[in-house]
Design a protein around this motif. Structure first.
Motif, PDB file in Angstrom:
ATOM      1  N   TYR A 159       8.164  -5.376  -6.611  1.00 45.20           N
ATOM      2  CA  TYR A 159       9.414  -5.971  -6.132  1.00 45.20           C
ATOM      3  C   TYR A 159       9.728  -5.491  -4.717  1.00 45.20           C
ATOM      4  CZ  TYR A 159      14.167  -7.051  -5.237  1.00 45.20           C
ATOM      5  OH  TYR A 159      15.284  -7.521  -4.612  1.00 45.20           O
ATOM      6  N   GLU A 160       9.539  -4.198  -4.451  1.00 40.87           N
ATOM      7  CA  GLU A 160       9.847  -3.674  -3.107  1.00 40.87           C
ATOM      8  C   GLU A 160       8.676  -3.831  -2.141  1.00 40.87           C
ATOM      9  OE1 GLU A 160      11.303   0.319  -3.888  1.00 40.87           O
ATOM     10  OE2 GLU A 160      13.324  -0.442  -4.344  1.00 40.87           O
ATOM     11  N   ASN A 161       7.735  -4.659  -2.533  1.00 41.58           N
ATOM     12  CA  ASN A 161       6.633  -5.045  -1.663  1.00 41.58           C
ATOM     13  C   ASN A 161       5.578  -3.971  -1.415  1.00 41.58           C
ATOM     14  OD1 ASN A 161       5.817  -7.420  -0.758  1.00 41.58           O
ATOM     15  ND2 ASN A 161       6.783  -7.278   1.266  1.00 41.58           N
ATOM     16  N   ARG A 162       5.431  -3.070  -2.359  1.00 38.56           N
ATOM     17  CA  ARG A 162       4.323  -2.123  -2.232  1.00 38.56           C
ATOM     18  C   ARG A 162       3.106  -2.740  -2.912  1.00 38.56           C
ATOM     19  NH1 ARG A 162       8.725   1.090  -3.212  1.00 38.56           N
ATOM     20  NH2 ARG A 162       9.168   2.448  -1.432  1.00 38.56           N
ATOM     21  N   SER A 163       1.928  -2.465  -2.363  1.00 40.04           N
ATOM     22  CA  SER A 163       0.703  -2.947  -3.014  1.00 40.04           C
ATOM     23  C   SER A 163       0.402  -2.082  -4.225  1.00 40.04           C
ATOM     24  CB  SER A 163      -0.474  -2.840  -2.049  1.00 40.04           C
ATOM     25  OG  SER A 163      -0.247  -3.659  -0.950  1.00 40.04           O
ATOM     26  N   ILE A 164      -0.070  -2.723  -5.271  1.00 41.08           N
ATOM     27  CA  ILE A 164      -0.501  -1.960  -6.452  1.00 41.08           C
ATOM     28  C   ILE A 164      -2.015  -1.800  -6.328  1.00 41.08           C
ATOM     29  CG2 ILE A 164      -0.560  -1.884  -8.980  1.00 41.08           C
ATOM     30  CD1 ILE A 164       1.854  -3.798  -8.964  1.00 41.08           C
ATOM     31  N   TRP A 165      -2.416  -0.612  -5.899  1.00 44.38           N
ATOM     32  CA  TRP A 165      -3.828  -0.398  -5.586  1.00 44.38           C
ATOM     33  C   TRP A 165      -4.647  -0.097  -6.827  1.00 44.38           C
ATOM     34  CZ3 TRP A 165      -5.478  -2.134  -1.186  1.00 44.38           C
ATOM     35  CH2 TRP A 165      -4.577  -2.220  -0.112  1.00 44.38           C
ATOM     36  N   ARG A 244      12.194  -1.222  -9.998  1.00 45.01           N
ATOM     37  CA  ARG A 244      13.400  -1.204  -9.173  1.00 45.01           C
ATOM     38  C   ARG A 244      13.915  -2.606  -8.867  1.00 45.01           C
ATOM     39  NH1 ARG A 244      16.834   2.306  -8.999  1.00 45.01           N
ATOM     40  NH2 ARG A 244      17.407   1.778  -6.859  1.00 45.01           N
ATOM     41  N   SER A 245      13.600  -3.553  -9.729  1.00 43.26           N
ATOM     42  CA  SER A 245      14.094  -4.895  -9.396  1.00 43.26           C
ATOM     43  C   SER A 245      15.550  -5.021  -9.841  1.00 43.26           C
ATOM     44  CB  SER A 245      13.200  -5.972 -10.008  1.00 43.26           C
ATOM     45  OG  SER A 245      13.340  -5.983 -11.386  1.00 43.26           O
ATOM     46  N   PRO A 246      16.349  -5.660  -9.001  1.00 49.23           N
ATOM     47  CA  PRO A 246      17.774  -5.762  -9.317  1.00 49.23           C
ATOM     48  C   PRO A 246      18.022  -6.788 -10.422  1.00 49.23           C
ATOM     49  CG  PRO A 246      17.289  -6.836  -7.227  1.00 49.23           C
ATOM     50  CD  PRO A 246      15.988  -6.313  -7.743  1.00 49.23           C
ATOM     51  N   ASN A 247      19.120  -6.644 -11.092  1.00 49.83           N
ATOM     52  CA  ASN A 247      19.468  -7.584 -12.164  1.00 49.83           C
ATOM     53  C   ASN A 247      20.759  -8.290 -11.799  1.00 49.83           C
ATOM     54  OD1 ASN A 247      17.333  -6.706 -14.024  1.00 49.83           O
ATOM     55  ND2 ASN A 247      18.458  -4.781 -13.992  1.00 49.83           N
ATOM     56  N   VAL A 260      13.795  -2.874 -14.676  1.00 47.53           N
ATOM     57  CA  VAL A 260      13.334  -3.385 -15.964  1.00 47.53           C
ATOM     58  C   VAL A 260      12.325  -2.379 -16.496  1.00 47.53           C
ATOM     59  CG1 VAL A 260      11.943  -5.223 -17.031  1.00 47.53           C
ATOM     60  CG2 VAL A 260      13.681  -5.807 -15.317  1.00 47.53           C
ATOM     61  N   ASP A 261      12.380  -2.115 -17.790  1.00 53.44           N
ATOM     62  CA  ASP A 261      11.356  -1.267 -18.398  1.00 53.44           C
ATOM     63  C   ASP A 261      10.085  -2.108 -18.515  1.00 53.44           C
ATOM     64  OD1 ASP A 261       9.659   0.264 -19.897  1.00 53.44           O
ATOM     65  OD2 ASP A 261      11.099   0.700 -21.509  1.00 53.44           O
ATOM     66  N   LEU A 262       9.105  -1.812 -17.677  1.00 45.66           N
ATOM     67  CA  LEU A 262       7.892  -2.643 -17.666  1.00 45.66           C
ATOM     68  C   LEU A 262       7.198  -2.624 -19.024  1.00 45.66           C
ATOM     69  CD1 LEU A 262       6.546  -1.692 -14.127  1.00 45.66           C
ATOM     70  CD2 LEU A 262       7.700  -3.806 -14.807  1.00 45.66           C
ATOM     71  N   ASN A 263       7.357  -1.546 -19.746  1.00 47.89           N
ATOM     72  CA  ASN A 263       6.696  -1.486 -21.058  1.00 47.89           C
ATOM     73  C   ASN A 263       7.515  -2.151 -22.174  1.00 47.89           C
ATOM     74  OD1 ASN A 263       4.087  -0.720 -21.750  1.00 47.89           O
ATOM     75  ND2 ASN A 263       4.808   1.023 -22.980  1.00 47.89           N
ATOM     76  N   ASN A 278      20.275  -5.205 -22.453  1.00 47.17           N
ATOM     77  CA  ASN A 278      21.298  -4.692 -21.551  1.00 47.17           C
ATOM     78  C   ASN A 278      20.638  -4.133 -20.281  1.00 47.17           C
ATOM     79  OD1 ASN A 278      23.247  -3.238 -20.246  1.00 47.17           O
ATOM     80  ND2 ASN A 278      23.826  -1.993 -22.020  1.00 47.17           N
ATOM     81  N   PRO A 279      20.885  -4.738 -19.121  1.00 50.93           N
ATOM     82  CA  PRO A 279      20.218  -4.290 -17.888  1.00 50.93           C
ATOM     83  C   PRO A 279      20.474  -2.823 -17.554  1.00 50.93           C
ATOM     84  CG  PRO A 279      21.354  -6.365 -17.513  1.00 50.93           C
ATOM     85  CD  PRO A 279      21.774  -5.888 -18.866  1.00 50.93           C
ATOM     86  N   CYS A 280      21.504  -2.254 -18.145  1.00 58.72           N
ATOM     87  CA  CYS A 280      21.779  -0.845 -17.863  1.00 58.72           C
ATOM     88  C   CYS A 280      20.972   0.097 -18.761  1.00 58.72           C
ATOM     89  CB  CYS A 280      23.270  -0.557 -18.023  1.00 58.72           C
ATOM     90  SG  CYS A 280      24.272  -1.566 -16.938  1.00 58.72           S
ATOM     91  N   SER A 281      20.320  -0.462 -19.772  1.00 61.01           N
ATOM     92  CA  SER A 281      19.588   0.399 -20.694  1.00 61.01           C
ATOM     93  C   SER A 281      18.234   0.809 -20.112  1.00 61.01           C
ATOM     94  CB  SER A 281      19.384  -0.340 -22.017  1.00 61.01           C
ATOM     95  OG  SER A 281      18.348   0.261 -22.747  1.00 61.01           O
ATOM     96  N   GLU A 282      17.762   1.982 -20.543  1.00 58.79           N
ATOM     97  CA  GLU A 282      16.449   2.470 -20.107  1.00 58.79           C
ATOM     98  C   GLU A 282      15.325   1.599 -20.650  1.00 58.79           C
ATOM     99  OE1 GLU A 282      15.646   4.655 -17.999  1.00 58.79           O
ATOM    100  OE2 GLU A 282      17.607   5.540 -17.670  1.00 58.79           O
TER     101      GLU A 282
END
Ligand code: 0X9
Ligand code: ZN
Length: 556
Positions: A159-165, A244-247, A260-263, A278-282
């Motif tokens: 989301y923040e434009n970093r490459s996933i190497w 770190r993507s905003p909701n 978002v919890d990617l897992n 709930n976007p506030c949840s872990e």
């Protein structure tokens, strides 16, 4: 001289930024004795900002959780009311983080003095994203004559434009492929460091011209799948878990909470269990399955038809578990015996290095049911046979000397954890070569479930004084008068595919709040898009409350 003073100042201000936030957060232990207790804990997690640290969520098992200072007394009061004993393990999470940081700093000073080896800097410190990028490049360039044994590429951006190497290590003629990733969860620092350790060792094998495994397998390693979250955890909040993507636009409702919890985001049985809306949840699963670019990039790599994956291993921490699917439900995959046998081979080899014991089992049975994991997707959709989540050190057994470090293992552990994991993984890979290749799940075996059409529609809860935007779903704004105030006579059954009927009920009953699916249907005509089902009758008041609070929607 000035340089070191400035460095110290930067380091100090980093730790300050990191530690400050957790001042007064309490780390407690509870032992749920009834299902109602379990529900209460889920409710704490979903709605009161409690961060559960223990992997296992089961009856009569120790559960470690961190309580935000503002909610601590309320949570402890509720525990008392429902007969749950609370033991405070630490009343200042800040202090715990600092203790781990101090040990790491000492380690850095000691190892800098004792070694001049520039190539081992990944063993003294948890590297930053930038350092990891540099490390991959150096590894790739380590042996110019063998350069086609490795390649470094990005699977896409975050989301923040970093490459996933990603690095591929293996003989160009190797036909079979293995995929490993680390760092899906930001705060689990020992995971990326373990991937880096393994990369270094696999490349040593190439250089020593001992590439027996690497002439059969190309090993793809993604050392940091969630760099945005990782950077945030390193510089701002040590306990950050999500991306770190905003909701800020969530199907018509807003939330200021980030990540978002990617897992929980992978689209296989998404949201069926153990994930939050709930976007506030872990454990927020995202606005829809596969919504996140990190998720999509990993899926693209797995789905590239030219690649034939034998195994996918995803490294997390902590607890010392070698886990196979499924996570979304407690039944086993048809071939679980083979998965279990290979996990035993790996974990036994791992144990022989430093005596570290791992437990083996399916995610849902060993830990808890939770859907949307990358492991379930890799097996269920990606059709990879041998799929594992490896939860690295420390153990979550409170009798274990290092258990208290939890996600904050000092950097002294980078080397022993890397070493044992590398040996375990290599032995596991060897066992794949020796065993006859199993036919992978045939595409036809993958059933697309039909989504049921009966859902619960919640009636208005007189006791919730809810403002008009999702962002205010903060338990304090909601002003619950009494937790037991929702009664089941406020639920209405309705076939939500019948939109006219749905609206009629909503109007007649003056329903203002309906659950997720019904709301999605109200907003979207395309029913195929809906893959989230949560149709169980709430088993008790906590589940009802949790479902309600987590799935609130407002019809304008
Ligand atoms: O809950 C998770 O995502 C993993 N544990 S962690 O503490 N690292 O967050 C376990 C995932 C197990 N696999 C599935 N539930 N699919
Ligand atoms: Zn994790």
């Amino acid at each position: 001289m000035w340089k070191s003073i400035i460095m110290c100042w930067i380091l100090l201000s980093y730790s300050y930024a990191n530690n400050h936030f957790y001042k007064g957060h309490e780390l407690v232990r509870v032992v749920p004795k009834t299902n109602e207790h379990l529900q209460l804990i889920r409710y704490f997690e979903d709605s009161l900002g409690v961060d559960r640290w223990s992997e296992v969520l089961q009856l009569n098992r120790d559960i470690k959780m961190s309580l935000p200072q503002a909610q601590a007394s309320k949570i402890k009061k509720l525990c008392k009311q429902y007969g749950i004993d609370v033991t405070v393990l630490n009343n200042d999470l800040d202090g715990l983080i600092k203790k781990s940081d101090d040990i790491s700093k000492q380690h850095k000073i000691r190892t800098r003095r004792s070694t001049k080896d520039k190539n081992s800097y990944h063993l003294t410190d948890y590297l930053t994203y930038q350092q990891i990028v540099k490390f991959l490049d150096e590894q790739h360039k380590r042996s110019p004559s063998l350069q086609n044994f490795t390649s470094v590429f990005s699977i896409g951006n975050t989301y923040e434009n970093r490459s996933i190497w990603t690095i591929r290590i293996g003989k160009p003629s190797a036909r079979r492929n293995i995929l490993m990733d680390c760092g899906i969860h930001a705060r689990e620092f020992i995971s990326p460091s373990t991937c880096l350790y393994m990369i270094d060792k696999f490349i040593d094998e190439v250089n020593n011209r001992r590439p027996s495994i690497l002439s059969i397998f190309n090993i793809y390693i993604i050392p940091l799948l969630n760099p945005d979250g990782y950077q945030y955890a390193q510089t701002q909040r040590r306990m950050w878990r999500k991306n770190r993507s905003p909701n800020n636009y969530y199907y018509g409702a807003y939330s200021n909470c980030i990540g978002v919890d990617l897992n929980r985001n992978f689209g296989y049985h998404w949201m069926e269990n153990g994930a939050s809306a709930n976007p506030c949840s872990e454990t927020y699963a995202g606005p829809k399955p596969d919504s996140e670019s990190e998720t999509q990039n990993l899926q693209k790599l797995i789905s590239q038809s030219s690649r034939n994956w034998d195994a996918y291993l995803t490294f997390h921490s902590y607890g010392q578990y070698w886990i196979y699917p499924w996570g979304f439900a407690s039944y086993m995959p048809d071939d679980y015996i083979e998965l279990k046998n290979k996990a035993e081979i790996g974990s036994e080899a791992l144990k022989r290095v430093n005596g570290t014991s791992y437990k083996i089992g399916s995610a849902a049975n060993l830990l808890y049911e939770s859907a949307g994991g990358s492991d379930d997707w890799a097996k269920g959709v990606g059709q990879i046979k041998y799929v594992y989540t490896v939860e690295l050190r420390p153990s979550d057994d409170l009798n274990d000397a290092h258990a208290h470090f939890a996600f904050m293992l000092p950097s002294t552990f980078i080397e022993p954890v890397g070493q044992e994991t590398y040996v375990g993984v290599k032995e596991f890979l060897r066992s794949l070569i020796t065993s006859r290749r199993q036919k992978s799940l045939s595409k036809n075996n993958y059933k697309t479930e039909k989504y049921p059409t009966k859902y619960q529609v919640f009636g208005i809860d007189q006791h919730l004084n809810i403002s008009t935007r999702y962002q205010s779903i903060n338990i304090d704004n909601i002003k619950i008068k009494s937790i037991s105030s929702i009664s089941t006579d406020k639920f209405f059954q309705c076939d939500v595919t019948d939109r006219t009927k749905l609206h009629q009920i909503i109007q007649e009953q003056k329903i203002e709040i309906i659950i997720h699916l019904a709301a999605l249907l109200a907003n979207y005509a395309d029913i195929d898009k809906i893959s989230h089902v949560n149709i169980d009758e709430p088993k008790n008041i906590f589940e009802a409350r949790t479902m309600l609070v987590n799935t609130l929607f407002f019809l304008n």
